[in-house]
Design an enzyme around this catalytic site. Structure first.
Site, PDB file in Angstrom:
ATOM      1  N   LYS A   1      -2.071   5.859  -1.282  1.00 27.54           N
ATOM      2  CA  LYS A   1      -3.261   4.996  -1.298  1.00 27.54           C
ATOM      3  C   LYS A   1      -4.487   5.698  -0.726  1.00 27.54           C
ATOM      4  O   LYS A   1      -5.545   5.709  -1.343  1.00 27.54           O
ATOM      5  CB  LYS A   1      -3.037   3.727  -0.459  1.00 27.54           C
TER       6      LYS A   1
ATOM      7  N   ARG B   1      -2.404  -7.491   3.347  1.00 34.57           N
ATOM      8  CA  ARG B   1      -1.030  -7.048   3.554  1.00 34.57           C
ATOM      9  C   ARG B   1      -0.052  -8.209   3.419  1.00 34.57           C
ATOM     10  O   ARG B   1       1.154  -8.002   3.522  1.00 34.57           O
ATOM     11  CB  ARG B   1      -0.870  -6.520   4.958  1.00 34.57           C
TER      12      ARG B   1
ATOM     13  N   ARG C   1       4.985  13.639   5.883  1.00 34.85           N
ATOM     14  CA  ARG C   1       3.661  13.357   6.443  1.00 34.85           C
ATOM     15  C   ARG C   1       3.710  13.360   7.976  1.00 34.85           C
ATOM     16  O   ARG C   1       2.761  13.792   8.628  1.00 34.85           O
ATOM     17  CB  ARG C   1       3.179  11.991   5.931  1.00 34.85           C
TER      18      ARG C   1
ATOM     19  N   ARG D   1       1.642  11.703  12.786  1.00 38.27           N
ATOM     20  CA  ARG D   1       1.521  10.247  12.896  1.00 38.27           C
ATOM     21  C   ARG D   1       2.820   9.693  13.407  1.00 38.27           C
ATOM     22  O   ARG D   1       3.844   9.768  12.737  1.00 38.27           O
ATOM     23  CB  ARG D   1       1.212   9.644  11.514  1.00 38.27           C
TER      24      ARG D   1
ATOM     25  N   ARG E   1       8.507  -0.323   7.921  1.00 42.04           N
ATOM     26  CA  ARG E   1       7.225  -0.428   7.205  1.00 42.04           C
ATOM     27  C   ARG E   1       7.446  -0.650   5.711  1.00 42.04           C
ATOM     28  O   ARG E   1       6.710  -1.394   5.073  1.00 42.04           O
ATOM     29  CB  ARG E   1       6.366   0.808   7.486  1.00 42.04           C
TER      30      ARG E   1
HETATM   31  P1  AMP Z   1      -1.685   2.009   6.934  1.00 42.93           P
HETATM   32  O1  AMP Z   1      -2.424   3.238   7.310  1.00 42.93           O
HETATM   33  O2  AMP Z   1      -2.408   1.183   5.896  1.00 42.93           O
HETATM   34  O3  AMP Z   1      -0.243   2.247   6.576  1.00 42.93           O
HETATM   35  O4  AMP Z   1      -1.669   1.057   8.245  1.00 42.93           O
HETATM   36  C1  AMP Z   1      -1.072   1.499   9.449  1.00 42.93           C
HETATM   37  C2  AMP Z   1      -0.674   0.300  10.300  1.00 42.93           C
HETATM   38  O5  AMP Z   1      -1.831  -0.495  10.611  1.00 42.93           O
HETATM   39  C3  AMP Z   1       0.283  -0.686   9.631  1.00 42.93           C
HETATM   40  O6  AMP Z   1       1.628  -0.276   9.726  1.00 42.93           O
HETATM   41  C4  AMP Z   1      -0.004  -1.969  10.403  1.00 42.93           C
HETATM   42  O7  AMP Z   1       0.608  -1.946  11.680  1.00 42.93           O
HETATM   43  C5  AMP Z   1      -1.501  -1.889  10.619  1.00 42.93           C
HETATM   44  N1  AMP Z   1      -2.252  -2.536   9.516  1.00 42.93           N
HETATM   45  C6  AMP Z   1      -3.050  -1.926   8.582  1.00 42.93           C
HETATM   46  N2  AMP Z   1      -3.580  -2.816   7.734  1.00 42.93           N
HETATM   47  C7  AMP Z   1      -3.101  -4.037   8.115  1.00 42.93           C
HETATM   48  C8  AMP Z   1      -3.260  -5.363   7.625  1.00 42.93           C
HETATM   49  N3  AMP Z   1      -3.997  -5.621   6.546  1.00 42.93           N
HETATM   50  N4  AMP Z   1      -2.620  -6.365   8.285  1.00 42.93           N
HETATM   51  C9  AMP Z   1      -1.873  -6.132   9.371  1.00 42.93           C
HETATM   52  N5  AMP Z   1      -1.654  -4.898   9.872  1.00 42.93           N
HETATM   53  C10 AMP Z   1      -2.256  -3.855   9.268  1.00 42.93           C
END
Ligand code: AMP
Length: 190
Positions: free
Chosen positions: A15, A90, A129, A135, A147
């Site tokens: 993404k 999400r 990654r 990370r 996740r």
């Molecule tokens: P990502 O980089 O999009 O995978 O987001 C990393 C982490 O941020 C996720 O595993 C969640 O803990 C948190 N996060 C990101 N976007 C959201 C969202 N829309 N709602 C809730 N938690 C989020």
């Protein structure tokens, strides 16, 4: 009519990478809630402290916190004409909140891009990654699995939500292959 788009998909579907070129293609800013939360963590802000353990565990931040952060970001002048949202919504409650938020501004979503990648491939990519980007939420296999499960259980139903509504074009894109191959598929579809 503004131009608000979503790029949607499981963790490590690509993404963030694809959003980098898609935002130029669509000519709108990229708004990643994951990046915003990581910036809060780094800056040790109040939100950062609030979400630290949640991110580390691979769980979702509460909707109230996330929606407020998105509302604030979408009220900034650079997103007045639109944005490419990445990592938001999400879950279906966030999706319906976003519909209401955009309706309040007299607009609606213009398109949803969904990257589809099978779980086994995601796990391989997430471990790779973790080594490359340091990370911590990518490093622990239990967190990685959580996740992916969170995506399948809570986020994926958003796709059915948009399809049932029938108000926004939903583009399902095969996320396998090289970055260039996936980019070409996205740009020929959106
Ligand atoms: P990502 O980089 O999009 O995978 O987001 C990393 C982490 O941020 C996720 O595993 C969640 O803990 C948190 N996060 C990101 N976007 C959201 C969202 N829309 N709602 C809730 N938690 C989020």
């Amino acid at each position: 009519m503004t131009r608000h788009f979503l790029i949607f998909g499981p963790p490590a579907a690509g993404k963030g990478t694809q959003a980098g070129s898609l935002k130029d293609h669509l000519d709108v800013p990229h708004v990643s809630t994951g990046d915003m939360f990581r910036a809060h963590l780094k800056g040790e802000t109040e939100i950062g402290l609030q979400v630290k353990d949640i991110l580390a565990a691979g769980k979702l931040v509460p909707d109230t916190v996330t929606n407020a952060m998105v509302a604030e970001r979408l009220a900034e002048p650079d997103t007045a004409e639109g944005a490419l949202l990445d990592g938001f919504p999400r879950n279906v409650l966030q999706a319906s909140w976003l519909d209401g938020y955009l309706a309040g501004r007299g607009t609606k979503l213009a398109g949803v891009v969904v990257l589809e990648v099978p779980d086994e491939e995601l796990k391989k990519r997430l471990i790779g990654r973790a080594e490359k980007e340091n990370r911590s939420d990518d490093a622990d296999p239990a967190v990685v699995q959580r996740r992916i499960d969170t995506y399948r259980e809570q986020s994926e139903p958003c796709i059915a939500y948009y399809r049932e509504q029938g108000l926004v074009p939903v583009h399902l894109i095969d996320g396998a292959g090289t970055v260039e191959e996936v980019r070409a598929r996205i740009q020929s579809s959106v």
